[in-house]
Design an enzyme around this catalytic site. Sequence first.
Site, mmCIF file in Angstrom:
data_model
loop_
_atom_site.group_PDB
_atom_site.id
_atom_site.type_symbol
_atom_site.label_atom_id
_atom_site.label_comp_id
_atom_site.label_asym_id
_atom_site.label_seq_id
_atom_site.Cartn_x
_atom_site.Cartn_y
_atom_site.Cartn_z
ATOM 1 N N HIS A 182 0.812 -1.227 0.000
ATOM 2 C CA HIS A 182 0.000 0.000 0.000
ATOM 3 C C HIS A 182 0.845 1.277 0.000
ATOM 4 O O HIS A 182 0.356 2.333 -0.382
ATOM 5 C CB HIS A 182 -0.931 -0.004 1.226
ATOM 6 C CG HIS A 182 -0.173 -0.145 2.517
ATOM 7 N ND1 HIS A 182 0.315 -1.362 2.946
ATOM 8 C CD2 HIS A 182 0.220 0.769 3.442
ATOM 9 C CE1 HIS A 182 0.953 -1.191 4.095
ATOM 10 N NE2 HIS A 182 0.919 0.097 4.411
ATOM 11 N N CYS A 239 7.938 -0.818 -1.827
ATOM 12 C CA CYS A 239 7.147 -0.611 -0.613
ATOM 13 C C CYS A 239 7.560 0.754 -0.067
ATOM 14 O O CYS A 239 8.189 1.537 -0.787
ATOM 15 C CB CYS A 239 7.321 -1.745 0.405
ATOM 16 S SG CYS A 239 8.974 -1.990 1.078
ATOM 17 N N GLY A 240 7.204 1.055 1.184
ATOM 18 C CA GLY A 240 7.519 2.369 1.718
ATOM 19 C C GLY A 240 9.017 2.642 1.691
ATOM 20 O O GLY A 240 9.483 3.670 1.204
ATOM 21 N N GLY A 295 11.309 0.038 0.674
ATOM 22 C CA GLY A 295 11.949 -0.913 -0.243
ATOM 23 C C GLY A 295 12.586 -2.078 0.501
ATOM 24 O O GLY A 295 12.976 -3.082 -0.113
ATOM 25 N N GLY A 331 11.400 -4.154 3.101
ATOM 26 C CA GLY A 331 10.599 -5.370 3.300
ATOM 27 C C GLY A 331 10.472 -6.196 2.034
ATOM 28 O O GLY A 331 10.627 -7.426 2.057
ATOM 29 N N HIS A 343 27.868 -6.117 -11.633
ATOM 30 C CA HIS A 343 28.609 -7.011 -10.735
ATOM 31 C C HIS A 343 27.777 -8.176 -10.221
ATOM 32 O O HIS A 343 28.322 -9.259 -9.979
ATOM 33 C CB HIS A 343 29.116 -6.235 -9.508
ATOM 34 C CG HIS A 343 30.196 -5.242 -9.831
ATOM 35 N ND1 HIS A 343 31.011 -4.696 -8.867
ATOM 36 C CD2 HIS A 343 30.583 -4.697 -11.013
ATOM 37 C CE1 HIS A 343 31.872 -3.860 -9.431
ATOM 38 N NE2 HIS A 343 31.623 -3.835 -10.736
ATOM 39 N N ARG A 355 35.298 -13.127 -12.483
ATOM 40 C CA ARG A 355 35.264 -12.987 -11.022
ATOM 41 C C ARG A 355 33.844 -12.717 -10.535
ATOM 42 O O ARG A 355 33.416 -13.229 -9.506
ATOM 43 C CB ARG A 355 36.250 -11.920 -10.549
ATOM 44 C CG ARG A 355 35.904 -10.495 -10.870
ATOM 45 C CD ARG A 355 36.993 -9.550 -10.345
ATOM 46 N NE ARG A 355 36.559 -8.155 -10.398
ATOM 47 C CZ ARG A 355 36.521 -7.435 -11.521
ATOM 48 N NH1 ARG A 355 36.863 -7.963 -12.690
ATOM 49 N NH2 ARG A 355 36.126 -6.171 -11.493
HETATM 50 C C1 RB5 Z 1 4.366 -0.192 5.540
HETATM 51 O O1 RB5 Z 1 3.949 0.730 6.491
HETATM 52 C C2 RB5 Z 1 5.866 -0.276 5.513
HETATM 53 O O2 RB5 Z 1 6.328 -0.924 6.653
HETATM 54 C C3 RB5 Z 1 6.328 -1.013 4.277
HETATM 55 O O3 RB5 Z 1 5.866 -0.348 3.144
HETATM 56 C C4 RB5 Z 1 7.825 -1.135 4.096
HETATM 57 O O4 RB5 Z 1 8.459 0.067 4.245
HETATM 58 C C5 RB5 Z 1 8.456 -2.223 4.856
HETATM 59 O O5 RB5 Z 1 9.656 -2.525 4.698
#
Ligand code: RB5
Length: 147
Positions: free
Chosen positions: A9, A65-66, A68, A70, A98, A133
């Site tokens: 989201h 995500c917010g 990146g 997660g 690389h 390498r």
């Molecule tokens: C959501 O609130 C947030 O935790 C998610 O988008 C992200 O940033 C998680 O790594």
Amino acid sequence: MKIGIACDHGAVEFKEIIKAMLSEQGHEINDYGTNSSESCDYPDFAYQCAQSVAQGINERGIVLCGSGIGVSITANKVKGIRCALCSETTSARLSREHNDANMLAMGQRLIGAEAMKDIVNVWLNTPFSQSKRHQRRIEKIAAIEES
Ligand code: RB5
């Protein structure tokens, strides 16, 4: 190129911007959601996208995500995925040259839309260096996955 894309989201807006740009460039985009700003769990969507790359349905994958963080952690749990979390173009270029990164992660809350578009373009258009390498190091990562 066939490209998978997914977000939570916190990054629906950027997902739509990237989709529009890549479609215009002639890429085929497979969207694994989410498609609303309603709170959701990023692993559900990042995993689907990573699976599609691991299975060869898509050549590359982009997850958002917010922060990146997660989505990159999730994608890197899938065997065969090398997902690079990037917030500038130098990392994006190096992740291809690389590391032969097959997925890109970015955070909508940390970078602007123009920077994000530059990162995507650099990442998509930079080839793997093919040097011995770097190939050897990628093979070592694959061996760790098998162990
Ligand atoms: C959501 O609130 C947030 O935790 C998610 O988008 C992200 O940033 C998680 O790594």
